[in-house]
Design a protein around this motif. Sequence first.
Motif, PDB file in Angstrom:
ATOM      1  N   SER A  50       0.826  -1.211   0.000  1.00  0.00           N
ATOM      2  CA  SER A  50       0.000   0.000   0.000  1.00  0.00           C
ATOM      3  C   SER A  50       0.860   1.261   0.000  1.00  0.00           C
ATOM      4  O   SER A  50       0.432   2.312  -0.485  1.00  0.00           O
ATOM      5  CB  SER A  50      -0.936   0.004   1.212  1.00  0.00           C
ATOM      6  OG  SER A  50      -0.186  -0.057   2.411  1.00  0.00           O
ATOM      7  N   SER A  51       2.099   1.159   0.527  1.00  0.00           N
ATOM      8  CA  SER A  51       2.983   2.329   0.516  1.00  0.00           C
ATOM      9  C   SER A  51       3.351   2.736  -0.905  1.00  0.00           C
ATOM     10  O   SER A  51       3.693   3.889  -1.157  1.00  0.00           O
ATOM     11  CB  SER A  51       4.250   2.047   1.325  1.00  0.00           C
ATOM     12  OG  SER A  51       5.030   1.035   0.712  1.00  0.00           O
ATOM     13  N   LEU A  52       3.298   1.788  -1.841  1.00  0.00           N
ATOM     14  CA  LEU A  52       3.579   2.098  -3.238  1.00  0.00           C
ATOM     15  C   LEU A  52       2.543   3.093  -3.762  1.00  0.00           C
ATOM     16  O   LEU A  52       2.887   4.038  -4.488  1.00  0.00           O
ATOM     17  CB  LEU A  52       3.564   0.813  -4.064  1.00  0.00           C
ATOM     18  CG  LEU A  52       3.993   0.897  -5.539  1.00  0.00           C
ATOM     19  CD1 LEU A  52       4.553  -0.446  -5.988  1.00  0.00           C
ATOM     20  CD2 LEU A  52       2.835   1.273  -6.443  1.00  0.00           C
ATOM     21  N   VAL A  53       1.277   2.917  -3.381  1.00  0.00           N
ATOM     22  CA  VAL A  53       0.227   3.838  -3.833  1.00  0.00           C
ATOM     23  C   VAL A  53       0.448   5.224  -3.221  1.00  0.00           C
ATOM     24  O   VAL A  53       0.228   6.243  -3.880  1.00  0.00           O
ATOM     25  CB  VAL A  53      -1.162   3.283  -3.459  1.00  0.00           C
ATOM     26  CG1 VAL A  53      -2.254   4.250  -3.903  1.00  0.00           C
ATOM     27  CG2 VAL A  53      -1.378   1.922  -4.098  1.00  0.00           C
ATOM     28  N   THR A  54       0.909   5.263  -1.978  1.00  0.00           N
ATOM     29  CA  THR A  54       1.222   6.550  -1.357  1.00  0.00           C
ATOM     30  C   THR A  54       2.334   7.253  -2.123  1.00  0.00           C
ATOM     31  O   THR A  54       2.302   8.478  -2.317  1.00  0.00           O
ATOM     32  CB  THR A  54       1.634   6.347   0.109  1.00  0.00           C
ATOM     33  OG1 THR A  54       0.563   5.714   0.819  1.00  0.00           O
ATOM     34  CG2 THR A  54       1.965   7.682   0.770  1.00  0.00           C
ATOM     35  N   THR A  55       3.330   6.488  -2.572  1.00  0.00           N
ATOM     36  CA  THR A  55       4.415   7.079  -3.352  1.00  0.00           C
ATOM     37  C   THR A  55       3.901   7.617  -4.685  1.00  0.00           C
ATOM     38  O   THR A  55       4.348   8.669  -5.154  1.00  0.00           O
ATOM     39  CB  THR A  55       5.523   6.041  -3.592  1.00  0.00           C
ATOM     40  OG1 THR A  55       6.056   5.638  -2.329  1.00  0.00           O
ATOM     41  CG2 THR A  55       6.644   6.619  -4.442  1.00  0.00           C
TER      42      THR A  55
END
Length: 448
Positions: A50-55
């Motif tokens: 999910s951190s990829l989407v934040t990036t």
Amino acid sequence: MRPLVEYEGMNNSLFAASAVDLTIERIRALAARPDQVESLTLEYKSEYSSSLVTTIAAMANTYGGMILVGINDKDEPGTERVVGVDAQETIDQIVSGCSTILDPPWEPAFFNVPFDDGSGRSVVVIRVDANVAPRPLLVKLKAPIRLSGRNATADRARLLQLAREEPSAGVLPMGQNVMSPNLDRDVEGNPTADFILRTGINLPMGEAGAWRPLSERAVAALAQALNNSAFPGALQTLGHGAFSSATGFRQHGHNRSRTARLVYQAISRSPVPHPVEAVVTIGLPEIHGSSSTAATARVTIDVISRVRRYADSVENKVVDGKGFRYPVPNLLYLFEGMLKTAVDPKVVAEIARITDIDPALVAQPRELHLVADRQVKELLYSDVLQEIPGAGASAGGVFRANPALDLRVAAERQEQVDDWLRQLGLDAGLTGMEALVEEYRAKAALNV
């Protein structure tokens, strides 16, 4: 497929590469470089999270960038860095995450780059184009932004700035909106040069570049890169024998903690001491207590020519008794030299170092300004150029670049220069420029 020769040394930039040029070899080369660490516009992910989407949101709210999924973020001895992922599964996860996590839902561009070993694994390249993303992109009612190698949350001022942007407005006028130059004038108001040419680019600023003063070492390295580029040779050709020596690019004139001005001057013993000058200026934005990440640096490249004045001063009256006129091939070579220098890997690397950004973010020039002291048709020499009756006059112009052309590629750079020369001729009310350029290119090809 485009030749890759022009890309060698360009930090293996994949952000601007066409889909056909996205190969696993180029990705492995990028990952193997010790200087290509996670940064303002680059991130590695071994797999989806999910951190990829934040990036994705953070890059969209800042300057855009690229995420490579299937690459470990650290290069540790004894471990494989490029590990790959199942491309379809990963892309499905990213699409689902962008739909459920981002507000409003938005998808960047995805590219599947398969391994060449038959394993079925791939690296998924995600390109985040901040110019087309809806801004601000929110995650849990907060707006992530990108700093050097990490994500942060936009403060109130930055959030308001994002919210006030016009729909589809460009985040950064990359390579556009270069301020038109002015000819210097003497005390009586008369121009002191035949013409001035200007191109340039606008750049984002990295986290450190936004506050630190210019590095003397970095400015000196840029001067050296300029002296080793195609620029001095093009300036020598423009001079048309008007000088035999030059200073080379060095700091001269208005230099400050956030402004670097590098000047090349031809040397002449005539009443016109500098028949040709070139000025490369880097201006970093002045930031006083601002936390905004939207600061913009500017690079301008000026060429000031006084060759006609030099010729007049030594009574070198040539060409139909009307004084010196500039051969069109000399201007062609100058245009090419300016563009080639602006995309030269070493020049780009030094500009990126000064502004603390990835070389991939150093835009290509997309605009050229010409301001002359007289009608352009009175400056050009060729026995095949003919005036169009009643066409009017032009003392310069603004020449736009084709955004589809990659100026790092020699053939595409040549195409752009040829288009600019054709426009120059037509705006000046002349016919024959197209045939003249084609003839020159044909002769040049025979001499290769």
